[in-house]
Design a protein around this motif. Structure first.
Motif, PDB file in Angstrom:
ATOM      1  N   ALA A 100       0.554  -1.304   0.068  1.00 39.24           N
ATOM      2  CA  ALA A 100       0.223  -0.119  -0.077  1.00 39.24           C
ATOM      3  C   ALA A 100       1.381   0.973   0.340  1.00 39.24           C
ATOM      4  O   ALA A 100       0.535   1.848   0.034  1.00 39.24           O
ATOM      5  CB  ALA A 100      -0.664   0.011   0.988  1.00 39.24           C
ATOM      6  N   ASP A 138      -8.569  -0.614   0.721  1.00 43.68           N
ATOM      7  CA  ASP A 138      -8.316   0.640   1.921  1.00 43.68           C
ATOM      8  C   ASP A 138      -8.400   1.720   1.253  1.00 43.68           C
ATOM      9  O   ASP A 138      -8.777   2.146   0.283  1.00 43.68           O
ATOM     10  CB  ASP A 138      -6.768   0.311   0.395  1.00 43.68           C
ATOM     11  CG  ASP A 138      -5.352   0.688   1.304  1.00 43.68           C
ATOM     12  OD1 ASP A 138      -5.734   2.292   2.181  1.00 43.68           O
ATOM     13  OD2 ASP A 138      -3.780   1.234   0.956  1.00 43.68           O
ATOM     14  N   HIS A 166      -6.039  -1.187   4.358  1.00 46.73           N
ATOM     15  CA  HIS A 166      -4.975  -0.921   4.232  1.00 46.73           C
ATOM     16  C   HIS A 166      -3.354  -1.926   4.575  1.00 46.73           C
ATOM     17  O   HIS A 166      -2.490  -1.650   4.441  1.00 46.73           O
ATOM     18  CB  HIS A 166      -4.448   0.606   4.824  1.00 46.73           C
ATOM     19  CG  HIS A 166      -3.565   1.545   4.839  1.00 46.73           C
ATOM     20  ND1 HIS A 166      -2.951   2.364   3.408  1.00 46.73           N
ATOM     21  CD2 HIS A 166      -2.257   1.694   5.224  1.00 46.73           C
ATOM     22  CE1 HIS A 166      -1.840   2.891   3.120  1.00 46.73           C
ATOM     23  NE2 HIS A 166      -1.238   2.615   4.609  1.00 46.73           N
TER      24      HIS A 166
END
Length: 192
Positions: A100, A138, A166
């Motif tokens: 991420a 996310d 995330h």
């Protein structure tokens, strides 16, 4: 023979001890004793500065063996990527795994401290395998950042994980699988 893993935390107050510690522990559990996971505390995690994190990373690199695997989460992954792109490195690394990471530059997030990501592919060490992971749930780093990385790093393997947040729901199983594949060890961990 053991293969060192350097896990670089993301940014935010308390991230090292209360958030990314779960990712580092999941990676330890998934990989087992053959992969010692180094998890240094990054300076001023609540307000990260590129120069300070770069210095900490370069120091951490000194303690790793050739072929070590680098894993970075969120802002830590972005900073790790930029350090690799602009530094004379003390050794060859076996792979770069980004979880991420926000994209810095046009279309991504602005940052006066970190340069744009536009020519990263040309500046990274030749031949280093790069994997990028993004959870579809996310809510921190927009999905568009992954598209920007696909253009900036055309040889990267992009892994989209359904329903993962995330923090990848604190489950590093896919990352561990890919680390084992890159290092030529397809076996499961045998424990600590």
């Amino acid at each position: 023979m053991a293969r060192d893993i350097l896990f670089v935390q993301g940014a935010g107050e308390g991230t090292h001890d209360h958030w990314d510690d779960k990712l580092a522990e999941s990676l330890r559990q998934e990989l087992g004793a053959a992969y010692p996971v180094h998890y240094p505390r990054m300076p001023d995690e609540g307000d990260p500065k590129y120069a300070a994190w770069k210095g900490a990373l370069l120091s951490a690199f000194d303690g790793l063996d050739d072929g070590a695997i680098l894993v970075g989460h969120s802002v830590g992954g972005t900073i790790l990527l930029h350090v690799l792109a602009e530094s004379a490195l003390p050794r060859a690394f076996g792979g770069l795994f980004l979880i991420a990471p926000p994209f810095i530059g046009e279309g991504g997030w602005p940052d006066d401290d970190i340069g744009a990501c536009d020519d990263l592919a040309d500046r990274l060490p030749r031949g280093i395998p790069i994997y990028l992971y993004r959870g579809t749930a996310d809510d921190v780093v927009p999905a568009a950042h992954t598209d920007l990385y696909m253009k900036a790093l055309p040889h990267a393997v992009i892994c989209t994980l359904e329903g993962r947040d995330h923090q990848l729901n604190n489950d590093m199983r896919e990352v561990a699988r890919d680390v084992r594949a890159v290092t030529g060890r397809s076996e499961e961990p045998t424990g600590d």
